[in-house]
Design a protein around this motif. Structure first.
Motif, short mmCIF file in Angstrom:
data_model
loop_
_atom_site.label_atom_id
_atom_site.label_comp_id
_atom_site.label_asym_id
_atom_site.label_seq_id
_atom_site.Cartn_x
_atom_site.Cartn_y
_atom_site.Cartn_z
N THR A 43 0.81 -1.21 0.00
CA THR A 43 0.00 0.00 0.00
C THR A 43 0.85 1.27 0.00
O THR A 43 2.04 1.24 0.28
N ALA A 119 -5.04 1.74 -0.75
CA ALA A 119 -5.61 1.56 0.60
C ALA A 119 -5.31 2.77 1.48
O ALA A 119 -4.78 2.65 2.58
N LYS A 122 -8.15 3.94 6.56
CA LYS A 122 -8.35 2.74 7.37
C LYS A 122 -9.59 1.98 6.92
O LYS A 122 -9.58 0.74 6.87
N TYR A 124 -10.76 1.66 4.03
CA TYR A 124 -10.44 0.90 2.82
C TYR A 124 -9.70 -0.38 3.20
O TYR A 124 -9.96 -1.45 2.64
N ARG A 125 -8.76 -0.25 4.12
CA ARG A 125 -8.04 -1.43 4.57
C ARG A 125 -8.99 -2.41 5.26
O ARG A 125 -8.83 -3.63 5.13
N ASP A 126 -9.99 -1.86 5.95
CA ASP A 126 -10.95 -2.72 6.63
C ASP A 126 -11.77 -3.56 5.65
O ASP A 126 -12.18 -4.68 5.98
N ARG A 129 -9.70 -6.42 5.00
CA ARG A 129 -9.56 -7.22 6.23
C ARG A 129 -10.71 -8.21 6.42
O ARG A 129 -10.62 -9.12 7.26
N PHE A 142 -0.64 -5.89 5.57
CA PHE A 142 -0.43 -4.67 4.80
C PHE A 142 1.04 -4.25 4.91
O PHE A 142 1.58 -4.16 6.02
N TYR A 144 2.99 -1.14 4.16
CA TYR A 144 2.80 0.27 3.83
C TYR A 144 4.14 0.92 3.49
O TYR A 144 5.06 0.94 4.32
N PRO A 179 -1.39 4.26 8.67
CA PRO A 179 -1.67 3.35 9.79
C PRO A 179 -1.01 3.90 11.05
O PRO A 179 0.21 4.03 11.12
N VAL A 190 -0.06 -4.58 10.08
CA VAL A 190 0.54 -3.52 9.26
C VAL A 190 2.05 -3.47 9.49
O VAL A 190 2.52 -3.48 10.63
#
Length: 223
Positions: A43, A119, A122, A124-126, A129, A142, A144, A179, A190
């Motif tokens: 990401t 991403a 957060k 979007y990352r969820d 997930r 992730f 990053y 993050p 992360v």
């Protein structure tokens, strides 16, 4: 924790480089069986080096590679070409498509997947997930890639024929939710890498992250 380059911390590879990506390399009987299927999401904003790092990891560990930009609907691409930033509504279906594509690759026999996806937020990352809800053997990670605005702009300007423009990079930076400590410590999925060094250094750092994850899995700790 932000990872920077330190040669003394490099671990030996658990997986050797793939001899070929198509067809898949023959199974190596010396490779220990993992307890989980792993999805690595590389990401960061445009220009951080997502594709270069993700392709490198996929080759080194014989994992399936998914280029996130290829799954944007045409409407999103046209919007970005016009210099208009994507909003949350534009991204939902794209994020779900990437999650489903990664799960499909695992279902088809891939031992792991590397996906490029900005991403930025957060939430979007969820979305990604949620993958373990569809396959309880899946663990999402992730990676990053953290870069300064100056670095991102310089790299994007150097691209030839890409639709991403300076204004879009600034828009992504403005939208970025890095993050934070709470997200990293609570969810423990992360890994932050400083990309201010050379690409070779960044690749080594990212390779160490994947190697650590796979070693932890074999030891019974998938985080």
């Amino acid at each position: 924790m932000l990872q920077t380059f330190d040669q003394s911390r490099q671990s030996p590879l658990l997986y050797g480089p793939a001899t070929t990506m198509t067809p898949a390399p023959r199974p190596n009987t010396s490779i220990p069986k993992l307890n989980h299927h792993h999805i690595f999401i590389v990401t960061g904003p445009a220009g951080c080096g997502k594709s270069t790092v993700a392709k490198f990891l996929a080759e080194q560990f014989s994992l399936c590679y998914i280029e996130g930009d290829e799954y944007h609907p045409l409407a999103n691409i046209e919007k970005m070409k016009a210099g208009d930033p994507l909003n949350d509504t534009d991204r939902w279906d794209w994020l779900i498509a990437l999650r489903e594509q990664a799960l499909a690759a695992l279902d088809q026999g891939a031992k792991g997947v590397v996906v490029t996806c900005s991403a930025l937020k957060k939430k979007y990352r969820d979305v990604i997930r949620l993958a373990p809800l569809y396959d309880t053997d899946v663990v999402v990670h992730f990676i990053y890639l953290r870069a300064s605005e100056a670095t991102l702009l310089a790299r994007v300007k150097a691209r030839q024929g890409h639709y991403m423009k300076d204004s879009m990079v600034r828009s992504q930076i403005n939208s970025l939710e890095e993050p934070d400590e709470k997200e990293r410590d609570r969810l423990k999925d992360v890994h932050c890498i400083d990309v201010s060094g050379t690409m070779a250094e960044v690749q080594k750092l990212s390779m160490a992250v994947v190697n650590e994850v796979l070693a932890g899995d074999m030891a019974g700790n998938s985080s």
